[in-house]
Scaffold this motif. Sequence first.
Motif, mmCIF file in Angstrom:
data_model
loop_
_atom_site.group_PDB
_atom_site.id
_atom_site.type_symbol
_atom_site.label_atom_id
_atom_site.label_comp_id
_atom_site.label_asym_id
_atom_site.label_seq_id
_atom_site.Cartn_x
_atom_site.Cartn_y
_atom_site.Cartn_z
ATOM 1 N N ASP A 25 3.686 -2.648 -9.851
ATOM 2 C CA ASP A 25 3.693 -1.766 -8.958
ATOM 3 C C ASP A 25 3.322 -2.195 -7.780
ATOM 4 O O ASP A 25 3.618 -1.578 -6.648
ATOM 5 C CB ASP A 25 2.945 -0.335 -9.622
ATOM 6 C CG ASP A 25 3.408 0.154 -10.678
ATOM 7 O OD1 ASP A 25 4.831 0.040 -10.982
ATOM 8 O OD2 ASP A 25 2.993 0.618 -11.434
ATOM 9 N N ARG A 85 -0.869 11.466 -4.968
ATOM 10 C CA ARG A 85 -0.291 11.465 -3.799
ATOM 11 C C ARG A 85 -0.724 9.916 -2.852
ATOM 12 O O ARG A 85 -0.500 9.856 -2.012
ATOM 13 C CB ARG A 85 -1.167 12.506 -2.967
ATOM 14 C CG ARG A 85 -0.632 13.707 -3.299
ATOM 15 C CD ARG A 85 -1.529 14.982 -2.775
ATOM 16 N NE ARG A 85 -2.879 14.769 -3.222
ATOM 17 C CZ ARG A 85 -3.925 15.645 -2.903
ATOM 18 N NH1 ARG A 85 -3.744 16.514 -2.081
ATOM 19 N NH2 ARG A 85 -5.182 15.377 -3.398
ATOM 20 N N ARG A 86 -1.699 9.132 -3.812
ATOM 21 C CA ARG A 86 -1.999 7.936 -3.354
ATOM 22 C C ARG A 86 -0.751 7.044 -3.359
ATOM 23 O O ARG A 86 0.123 6.957 -4.124
ATOM 24 C CB ARG A 86 -2.938 7.353 -4.152
ATOM 25 C CG ARG A 86 -4.337 8.185 -3.926
ATOM 26 C CD ARG A 86 -5.360 7.591 -2.812
ATOM 27 N NE ARG A 86 -6.445 8.614 -2.754
ATOM 28 C CZ ARG A 86 -7.417 8.162 -1.956
ATOM 29 N NH1 ARG A 86 -7.594 7.069 -1.090
ATOM 30 N NH2 ARG A 86 -8.273 9.038 -1.581
ATOM 31 N N ASP A 87 -0.702 5.951 -2.388
ATOM 32 C CA ASP A 87 0.091 4.969 -2.378
ATOM 33 C C ASP A 87 -0.044 3.987 -3.508
ATOM 34 O O ASP A 87 -0.976 3.088 -3.520
ATOM 35 C CB ASP A 87 0.194 4.153 -1.065
ATOM 36 C CG ASP A 87 1.330 3.129 -0.742
ATOM 37 O OD1 ASP A 87 2.072 2.748 -1.850
ATOM 38 O OD2 ASP A 87 1.660 2.995 0.203
ATOM 39 N N GLN A 88 0.947 3.954 -4.379
ATOM 40 C CA GLN A 88 0.703 3.433 -5.655
ATOM 41 C C GLN A 88 0.804 1.823 -5.573
ATOM 42 O O GLN A 88 0.628 1.000 -6.231
ATOM 43 C CB GLN A 88 1.786 3.726 -6.816
ATOM 44 C CG GLN A 88 1.418 5.239 -7.194
ATOM 45 C CD GLN A 88 0.116 5.771 -7.395
ATOM 46 O OE1 GLN A 88 -0.207 4.983 -8.657
ATOM 47 N NE2 GLN A 88 -0.549 6.558 -6.967
ATOM 48 N N THR A 89 1.587 1.292 -4.477
ATOM 49 C CA THR A 89 1.922 0.025 -4.168
ATOM 50 C C THR A 89 0.758 -0.645 -3.484
ATOM 51 O O THR A 89 0.899 -1.911 -3.108
ATOM 52 C CB THR A 89 3.355 -0.073 -3.245
ATOM 53 O OG1 THR A 89 3.094 0.463 -1.942
ATOM 54 C CG2 THR A 89 4.225 0.808 -3.869
ATOM 55 N N MET A 90 -0.087 -0.022 -2.723
ATOM 56 C CA MET A 90 -1.060 -0.668 -2.026
ATOM 57 C C MET A 90 -2.355 -0.615 -2.634
ATOM 58 O O MET A 90 -2.850 0.365 -3.114
ATOM 59 C CB MET A 90 -1.332 0.243 -0.637
ATOM 60 C CG MET A 90 -1.989 -0.763 0.522
ATOM 61 S SD MET A 90 -2.084 0.369 2.019
ATOM 62 C CE MET A 90 -0.154 0.283 2.399
ATOM 63 N N ASN A 103 -4.157 5.495 2.524
ATOM 64 C CA ASN A 103 -4.062 6.850 1.575
ATOM 65 C C ASN A 103 -3.612 5.767 0.252
ATOM 66 O O ASN A 103 -2.777 5.872 -0.244
ATOM 67 C CB ASN A 103 -3.152 7.752 1.761
ATOM 68 C CG ASN A 103 -3.026 8.817 0.573
ATOM 69 O OD1 ASN A 103 -4.150 9.089 0.030
ATOM 70 N ND2 ASN A 103 -2.083 9.414 0.309
ATOM 71 N N ALA A 104 -4.488 4.622 0.147
ATOM 72 C CA ALA A 104 -4.184 3.755 -0.766
ATOM 73 C C ALA A 104 -5.101 3.870 -2.074
ATOM 74 O O ALA A 104 -5.976 4.618 -2.131
ATOM 75 C CB ALA A 104 -4.389 2.553 -0.490
ATOM 76 N N ARG A 105 -5.014 2.905 -3.205
ATOM 77 C CA ARG A 105 -6.059 3.109 -4.301
ATOM 78 C C ARG A 105 -6.917 1.942 -4.012
ATOM 79 O O ARG A 105 -6.774 1.049 -3.192
ATOM 80 C CB ARG A 105 -5.078 2.913 -5.608
ATOM 81 C CG ARG A 105 -4.378 3.853 -5.993
ATOM 82 C CD ARG A 105 -3.666 3.827 -7.423
ATOM 83 N NE ARG A 105 -2.736 2.817 -7.327
ATOM 84 C CZ ARG A 105 -2.282 2.470 -8.378
ATOM 85 N NH1 ARG A 105 -2.809 2.598 -9.582
ATOM 86 N NH2 ARG A 105 -1.351 1.205 -8.324
#
Length: 202
Positions: free
Chosen positions: A139, A80-85, A105-107
Amino acid sequence: MANSKVGGPEIERLIQLLSKLPGLGPRSARRAALHLIKKKDQLLVPLAEAMGVAVDKIGVCTTCGTVDTSDPCAICSDPRRDQTMLVVVEDVADLWALERAAALNARYHVLGGNLSPLDGIGPDDLNIAGLIERCHGGDISEVILAINATVEGQTTAHYITDQLAGLDVSVTRLAHGVPVGGELDYLDEGTLTQALKARTRF
Protein backbone atom coordinates in the motif's frame (compact mmCIF):
# COMPACT_ATOMS: atom_id res chain seq x y z
CA MET A 1 26.41 19.16 57.76
CA ALA A 2 22.73 20.11 57.69
CA ASN A 3 20.13 17.55 56.66
CA SER A 4 19.06 18.30 53.08
CA LYS A 5 15.67 16.59 53.44
CA VAL A 6 12.70 18.94 53.31
CA GLY A 7 9.97 16.63 54.60
CA GLY A 8 8.87 13.11 55.36
CA PRO A 9 9.67 10.11 53.17
CA GLU A 10 6.50 10.58 51.08
CA ILE A 11 7.46 14.15 50.16
CA GLU A 12 11.05 13.12 49.48
CA ARG A 13 9.80 10.32 47.23
CA LEU A 14 7.62 12.80 45.29
CA ILE A 15 10.58 15.16 44.83
CA GLN A 16 12.85 12.30 43.80
CA LEU A 17 10.40 11.10 41.14
CA LEU A 18 9.72 14.61 39.82
CA SER A 19 13.47 15.25 39.49
CA LYS A 20 13.68 12.37 36.99
CA LEU A 21 11.44 14.25 34.53
CA PRO A 22 13.14 16.05 31.61
CA GLY A 23 13.88 19.67 32.47
CA LEU A 24 13.44 19.22 36.21
CA GLY A 25 16.49 19.14 38.45
CA PRO A 26 16.40 18.73 42.25
CA ARG A 27 15.57 22.41 42.90
CA SER A 28 12.87 22.59 40.22
CA ALA A 29 11.43 19.29 41.48
CA ARG A 30 11.20 20.72 45.02
CA ARG A 31 9.33 23.78 43.72
CA ALA A 32 6.99 21.58 41.64
CA ALA A 33 6.34 19.26 44.59
CA LEU A 34 5.59 22.20 46.87
CA HIS A 35 3.19 23.67 44.31
CA LEU A 36 1.40 20.32 43.96
CA ILE A 37 1.12 19.95 47.73
CA LYS A 38 -0.22 23.49 48.15
CA LYS A 39 -2.80 22.83 45.42
CA LYS A 40 -3.60 19.33 46.61
CA ASP A 41 -7.30 19.27 45.68
CA GLN A 42 -6.94 21.21 42.42
CA LEU A 43 -3.74 19.56 41.13
CA LEU A 44 -2.26 16.72 43.16
CA VAL A 45 -5.39 14.56 43.48
CA PRO A 46 -6.50 14.95 39.81
CA LEU A 47 -2.91 14.35 38.68
CA ALA A 48 -2.68 11.15 40.74
CA GLU A 49 -6.01 9.96 39.28
CA ALA A 50 -4.93 10.80 35.72
CA MET A 51 -1.65 8.96 36.19
CA GLY A 52 -3.49 5.93 37.57
CA VAL A 53 -5.71 5.87 34.49
CA ALA A 54 -2.65 6.33 32.27
CA VAL A 55 -0.95 3.31 33.81
CA ASP A 56 -4.03 1.17 33.15
CA LYS A 57 -5.09 2.49 29.74
CA ILE A 58 -2.07 3.75 27.80
CA GLY A 59 -0.03 1.31 25.74
CA VAL A 60 2.09 1.10 22.60
CA CYS A 61 0.44 0.75 19.19
CA THR A 62 1.60 -2.54 17.66
CA THR A 63 1.31 -1.05 14.16
CA CYS A 64 3.26 2.21 14.36
CA GLY A 65 4.83 2.28 17.83
CA THR A 66 3.20 5.43 19.20
CA VAL A 67 1.45 5.61 22.57
CA ASP A 68 -2.33 5.67 22.83
CA THR A 69 -5.25 4.21 24.72
CA SER A 70 -6.24 1.96 21.81
CA ASP A 71 -4.43 -0.56 19.63
CA PRO A 72 -4.27 0.18 16.75
CA CYS A 73 -3.96 3.85 17.72
CA ALA A 74 -6.26 6.66 16.58
CA ILE A 75 -3.88 7.65 13.76
CA CYS A 76 -3.49 4.13 12.34
CA SER A 77 -7.22 3.46 12.46
CA ASP A 78 -8.22 6.80 10.90
CA PRO A 79 -9.52 6.03 7.36
CA ARG A 80 -9.07 9.68 6.33
CA ARG A 81 -5.27 9.35 6.56
CA ASP A 82 -3.27 8.90 3.37
CA GLN A 83 -2.62 5.15 3.34
CA THR A 84 0.18 5.45 0.77
CA MET A 85 2.41 7.80 2.76
CA LEU A 86 4.43 6.77 5.83
CA VAL A 87 6.39 9.25 7.95
CA VAL A 88 9.26 7.66 9.88
CA VAL A 89 10.27 9.35 13.15
CA GLU A 90 12.75 8.52 15.88
CA ASP A 91 10.48 9.12 18.85
CA VAL A 92 6.85 9.71 19.82
CA ALA A 93 7.75 13.33 20.66
CA ASP A 94 8.72 13.84 17.00
CA LEU A 95 5.37 12.41 15.89
CA TRP A 96 3.54 14.80 18.22
CA ALA A 97 5.57 17.75 16.86
CA LEU A 98 4.64 16.88 13.26
CA GLU A 99 0.99 16.45 14.21
CA ARG A 100 0.99 19.90 15.84
CA ALA A 101 2.27 21.34 12.56
CA ALA A 102 -0.65 19.63 10.75
CA ALA A 103 1.33 19.73 7.50
CA LEU A 104 0.60 16.15 6.44
CA ASN A 105 -2.33 13.81 6.77
CA ALA A 106 -0.19 10.68 6.67
CA ARG A 107 0.47 7.69 8.87
CA TYR A 108 3.58 7.25 11.01
CA HIS A 109 6.18 4.74 12.09
CA VAL A 110 8.12 5.26 15.33
CA LEU A 111 11.61 3.72 15.36
CA GLY A 112 12.20 4.14 19.08
CA GLY A 113 15.58 5.85 18.65
CA ASN A 114 18.42 5.80 16.15
CA LEU A 115 21.37 3.59 15.31
CA SER A 116 24.32 4.25 17.60
CA PRO A 117 27.07 1.62 17.57
CA LEU A 118 28.97 3.47 20.31
CA ASP A 119 25.95 3.08 22.60
CA GLY A 120 25.37 -0.51 21.50
CA ILE A 121 22.14 0.31 19.64
CA GLY A 122 21.82 -1.75 16.46
CA PRO A 123 18.99 -2.44 13.97
CA ASP A 124 17.48 -5.15 16.18
CA ASP A 125 17.06 -2.62 19.00
CA LEU A 126 14.83 -0.39 16.86
CA ASN A 127 11.47 -0.91 15.15
CA ILE A 128 13.09 -1.16 11.71
CA ALA A 129 11.87 -4.71 10.99
CA GLY A 130 8.29 -3.51 11.55
CA LEU A 131 8.86 -0.70 9.05
CA ILE A 132 10.17 -3.07 6.38
CA GLU A 133 7.21 -5.38 6.99
CA ARG A 134 4.74 -2.52 6.56
CA CYS A 135 6.41 -1.47 3.30
CA HIS A 136 6.19 -5.03 1.97
CA GLY A 137 2.39 -4.79 2.25
CA GLY A 138 2.19 -2.95 -1.07
CA ASP A 139 0.00 0.00 0.00
CA ILE A 140 2.86 2.40 0.78
CA SER A 141 4.36 4.33 -2.13
CA GLU A 142 6.39 6.95 -0.20
CA VAL A 143 8.41 6.77 3.01
CA ILE A 144 9.33 10.17 4.45
CA LEU A 145 12.35 10.02 6.76
CA ALA A 146 11.64 12.69 9.38
CA ILE A 147 14.78 11.85 11.33
CA ASN A 148 17.02 14.25 13.24
CA ALA A 149 19.96 15.74 11.31
CA THR A 150 22.56 14.21 13.64
CA VAL A 151 25.32 11.75 12.73
CA GLU A 152 23.28 8.92 14.28
CA GLY A 153 20.11 10.12 12.57
CA GLN A 154 21.75 10.21 9.15
CA THR A 155 23.28 6.77 9.73
CA THR A 156 19.82 5.47 10.55
CA ALA A 157 18.35 7.15 7.45
CA HIS A 158 20.98 5.57 5.18
CA TYR A 159 20.43 2.15 6.73
CA ILE A 160 16.66 2.35 6.22
CA THR A 161 17.14 3.54 2.62
CA ASP A 162 19.36 0.53 1.93
CA GLN A 163 16.79 -1.83 3.46
CA LEU A 164 14.02 -0.41 1.26
CA ALA A 165 16.10 -0.38 -1.93
CA GLY A 166 14.47 -3.47 -3.45
CA LEU A 167 10.90 -2.28 -2.92
CA ASP A 168 8.73 -0.08 -5.13
CA VAL A 169 8.79 2.69 -2.52
CA SER A 170 9.99 6.27 -2.92
CA VAL A 171 12.17 7.31 0.02
CA THR A 172 12.32 11.04 0.76
CA ARG A 173 13.58 13.09 3.70
CA LEU A 174 12.82 16.42 5.30
CA ALA A 175 14.59 19.42 3.79
CA HIS A 176 17.57 20.66 5.77
CA GLY A 177 18.64 24.28 5.71
CA VAL A 178 17.57 27.77 6.71
CA PRO A 179 14.55 27.70 9.06
CA VAL A 180 11.54 29.95 8.48
CA GLY A 181 12.29 33.27 10.17
CA GLY A 182 15.97 32.35 10.53
CA GLU A 183 18.78 34.88 10.13
CA LEU A 184 21.91 33.73 8.30
CA ASP A 185 24.26 35.34 10.81
CA TYR A 186 22.99 33.02 13.58
CA LEU A 187 23.19 29.76 11.61
CA ASP A 188 26.05 27.27 11.87
CA GLU A 189 28.26 26.45 8.89
CA GLY A 190 26.75 22.97 8.43
CA THR A 191 23.23 24.37 8.13
CA LEU A 192 24.34 27.06 5.67
CA THR A 193 26.24 24.53 3.53
CA GLN A 194 23.24 22.20 3.40
CA ALA A 195 20.91 25.09 2.57
CA LEU A 196 23.11 26.09 -0.36
CA LYS A 197 23.34 22.52 -1.66
CA ALA A 198 19.56 22.06 -1.44
CA ARG A 199 18.69 25.43 -2.99
CA THR A 200 15.54 25.58 -5.15
CA ARG A 201 14.30 27.84 -7.96
CA PHE A 202 12.58 30.98 -6.63
